[in-house]
Design a protein around this motif. Structure first.
Motif: not given
Ligand code: 13P
Ligand code: SF4
Length: 347
Positions: A47-75
């Motif tokens: 997704g784009d940055s907004l969609e990825l922020s939303r799904v990351s906030a909503g996931t129940g997963a214990k481990f999030i491995v964010f494939c993007g740039v650092y600010f996205m993983a920070e969000i």
């Protein structure tokens, strides 16, 4: 422990699939559209940055491995609860645009703005920014925006009879001002340049930063394609220069670009002004259409995440070694979360 350097690409891929299968819903891999194909194949969501922020906030997963740039993983880190772990395959995948505005420089200009119009501004930072700049916004009743909600968020501020202090992308700021019919109502600042005469009059104050990947596109590129074929439609990302945007037919976030191409009629012709990994994937996946890049421009930072980095992150999770996780100071997390959540609420 496996020696990743001894594995072939095929073996690396097999190992990643194995670990995905083993961790099941404990693992979530969000992937930005600019990632290499070798990473996109493992995405649980693209997704784009907004969609990825939303799904990351909503996931129940214990481990999030964010494939993007650092600010996205920070969000993702900012929005995730304390019992979750956030990783990025390659920690050196930064965003040079974000580095244009350091927190201390933003605070410096903010003080000047407060002297000019005390309490008159609301700060907005583009998601492509450092965590302490997001935290600054959170502390000052401000918020975050992305390329897909920037207009809405500018309007939200202007409707409150406040002035906008936007950072760090000059082009996105100018393009948004122009979309809102406020082309003559902005000025550009940074720590070392504040044209005081202009600032007082203008309702939009924009930070002087840019994206090197989108800066590559010029009016000459647009003219080249226009001359080549009159039927071609040109769509670009709003981080491009205003003159490029004006000469194009459409603009939008990475997801808007993807959707427009996918929904376009068969045999239609498109030229796309954004990062090459996305353009090339759209070309491969839409063979019924003519698709070319406005010019070839790769985000070397997005491309730093390789399948080997992804496997290294996953094996460290398997080994219960969390030393590579993304970590933010508590106060930065608290303040940045305020600014990001406000964006999610409004958009
Ligand atoms: P999007 O929010 O449109 O995905 O953009 C992110 C980005 O980094 C563009 O350069
Ligand atoms: Fe940052 Fe530009 Fe790369 Fe997007 S394309 S991540 S804004 S450098």
């Amino acid at each position: 422990m496996i020696d990743i350097s001894k594995l072939s690409d095929k073996e690396v891929d097999e190992k990643i699939w194995e670990i995905k299968e083993e961790l099941k819903e404990d693992l979530f891999i969000p992937v930005h559209h600019y990632q290499r194909d070798e990473i996109v194949q493992f995405a649980d969501y693209t997704g784009d940055s907004l969609e990825l922020s939303r799904v990351s906030a909503g996931t129940g997963a214990k481990f999030i491995v964010f494939c993007g740039v650092y600010f996205m993983a920070e969000i993702a880190r900012t929005l995730a609860s304390d019992d979750k772990y956030v990783f990025i395959p390659n920690r050196s995948a930064g965003c040079p645009l974000a580095d244009f505005a350091f927190g201390e420089d933003v605070e410096y200009v903010w003080e000047i703005l407060q002297d000019i119009h005390p309490g008159g501004y609301i700060p907005i930072t583009y998601a492509n920014s450092l965590a302490d700049v997001k935290a600054f916004c959170g502390r000052n009743e401000g918020l975050v925006c992305t390329s897909s909600n920037v207009q809405k968020i500018f309007k939200w501020i202007l409707d409150r009879e406040k002035r906008v202090f936007f950072m760090p992308d000059k082009n996105l700021g100018m393009n948004t001002a122009s979309d809102l019919g406020m082309e003559n109502d902005y000025c550009i600042v940074d720590r070392y340049n504040q044209d005081d005469l202009n600032i007082k009059e203008r309702r939009i104050v924009i930070w002087n930063g840019f994206c090197i990947v989108h800066k590559v596109f010029t009016l000459d590129h647009v003219d080249f394609w226009r001359k080549k074929d009159k039927e071609i439609k040109i769509i670009v990302h709003p981080e491009c220069d205003p003159e490029v945007l004006k000469a194009s037919d459409y603009s939008g976030s990475t997801s808007r670009i993807k959707t427009m191409i996918e929904q376009a009629p068969e045999n239609s012709k498109w030229v796309i002004g954004t990062e090459y990994n996305l353009v090339n994937r759209l070309r491969m996946n839409n063979e019924d259409k003519f698709i070319e890049p406005l010019s070839k421009s790769v985000c070397v930072n997005m491309s730093k995440n390789t399948r080997r980095d992804l496997l290294a992150a996953l094996t460290s999770i398997q080994d219960r070694d969390y030393s590579r996780q993304v970590v933010l100071a508590q106060d930065v997390t608290r303040d940045a979360r305020k600014a990001i959540e406000k964006m999610l609420e409004i958009s």
